[in-house]
Design a protein around this motif. Sequence first.
Motif, PDB file in Angstrom:
ATOM      1  N   GLY A 262       0.919  -1.087  -0.213  1.00 16.70           N
ATOM      2  CA  GLY A 262       0.065  -0.066   0.034  1.00 16.70           C
ATOM      3  C   GLY A 262       0.814   1.430   0.005  1.00 16.70           C
ATOM      4  N   GLY A 337      -4.021   1.542   2.576  1.00 18.33           N
ATOM      5  CA  GLY A 337      -3.897   0.674   1.391  1.00 18.33           C
ATOM      6  C   GLY A 337      -3.485   1.329  -0.017  1.00 18.33           C
ATOM      7  N   HIS A 338      -3.776   0.689  -0.934  1.00 21.29           N
ATOM      8  CA  HIS A 338      -3.695   0.912  -2.255  1.00 21.29           C
ATOM      9  C   HIS A 338      -4.382   2.044  -2.779  1.00 21.29           C
ATOM     10  CE1 HIS A 338      -0.932  -2.414  -2.752  1.00 21.29           C
ATOM     11  NE2 HIS A 338      -1.705  -3.012  -2.320  1.00 21.29           N
TER      12      HIS A 338
END
Length: 530
Positions: A262, A337-338
């Motif tokens: 991430g 996160g991504h």
Amino acid sequence: MSAINQMSDLSQLLNEPNVHHQLSVPQLVEKILSRNEGTLTNSGAVQATTGEYTGRSPHDKFIVKDEESAENVNWGKVNQSIDELTFIKLYHKVLDYLKKRDELFVFNGFAGADERYRLPLRVINEFAWHNLFAHQMFIRPDQNDLDHHDAEFTVISAPTFKADPEVDGTNSEAFIMISFKHRVVLIGGTEYAGEIKKSIFSVMNYVLPKQNVLSMHCSANVGKEGDVALFFGLSGTGKTTLSADPDRKLIGDDEHAWSNYGISNIEGGCYAKCINLSYEKEPQIFDAIHFGAVLENVILQEGSHQPDYDNTTLTENTRAAYPLHHIKNTVVPSVAGHPNAIVFLTADATGVLPPISKLTKEQAMYHFLSGYTSKLAGTERGVTSPQATFSACFGSPFLPLAPSVYAEMLGEKIDQFNSDVYLVNTGWTGGPYGEGQRMKLTYTRAMIHAALEGELNSADTYTDPVFGLNIPVHCPGVPDEVLIPRKTWDDPKAYDEKAHELANQFHENFKKFKHASSEIANAGPNYGKE
């Protein structure tokens, strides 16, 4: 063992009784005041000035060319080379100089909030206020970190040491040198604290891609549902303003890494511009400037300790450095996160780029490599009218590797994690600079909100015939006529001329990316393709 380690007396220097290690913020503030390095403002922040150098000095930045860097660095005007022997000689001259100073200050910490990829670093400063700057800008260790800290990169900053260009191989009295082999950043002749921050960013832009981690010059925030957004943009495009959202938590405002785990912040602080700062316009930044913060080149009102944020006597590049925890609405630790959405910001002074458009992966890589915005009159000496500015990956001065390395990694990650990419024009509409008007911030915020909420994913689009961009024909909170630039101009022919002119500038700039695939090269403007 390298020549620098065989000859180095750095360890001896660090053990001298006049060297202060890991001072706390109150201790550093006391040192700053007792040494007359700065002034305490009414909010408790420290104010300091930087003399002749009030910004980065790119002409004085070098990378040491040796067996480690020779085949890896993208050499040229940005990454100027200097030979290893010249660097080592200057390194020892600086150490000898620092031995004679009355006090030195050392900070041990990290670059990189993700412990899997963080870089342990040491910063050695001649000035106490520079050490406070480093303490606030980098990631501060806890006691366990300190007990196991082994610096992998060392920054040595000696602002009052002036180089002799004829003897020392520099371009002026100032120098910023990075040796990837010896893992040292050597800074002298300039008091501008930003050199400390940006030199380590350059280092991270070299070491992270080797670990399959994309380093990025962008801000980042995260929504209540864990959705992450990245904001890329050059100075004046609104990167800091638009990433500061009361409904989203700030991950960081300038430097980030994107790994298979991430997003993570590279820094532990913010280095915000202060020009014309007010509580009404930037409440988060305004409130962050209290005890522990550093104000750089901000003039105080005469006879008081009140900062005058509108005063440009020293420079327009006034700055505030403060730790992330001075901002209330932040992610701790600064990892997430991504990215669901990636926003490229441009302040187009020609008024021809759409206020928002969704990009294909190839278009994303094209515009990432281009890094376009407009430099406005008055921002730089000699600039009397808006000029097209292109900075690869929105951070060309800090990229030791070829821009294609970062662009290819971005393309791979967009594919892997299915991120949406948008180009947002925060510049002019209804005509060029001087005739049209700046895009309303309320409209830009509404467009970004719609993009981040996924409201534009299924929207009907219009394909711009010149730039090939897919423009939504409707966006909540924005009048439909604002979305199509040509419709906002009184004279459509004048629009066409400006659009074709900008398209040609894009094509001319992109010629330098000879190794870009045909798919990426063809993702630029439709007009003027050879």
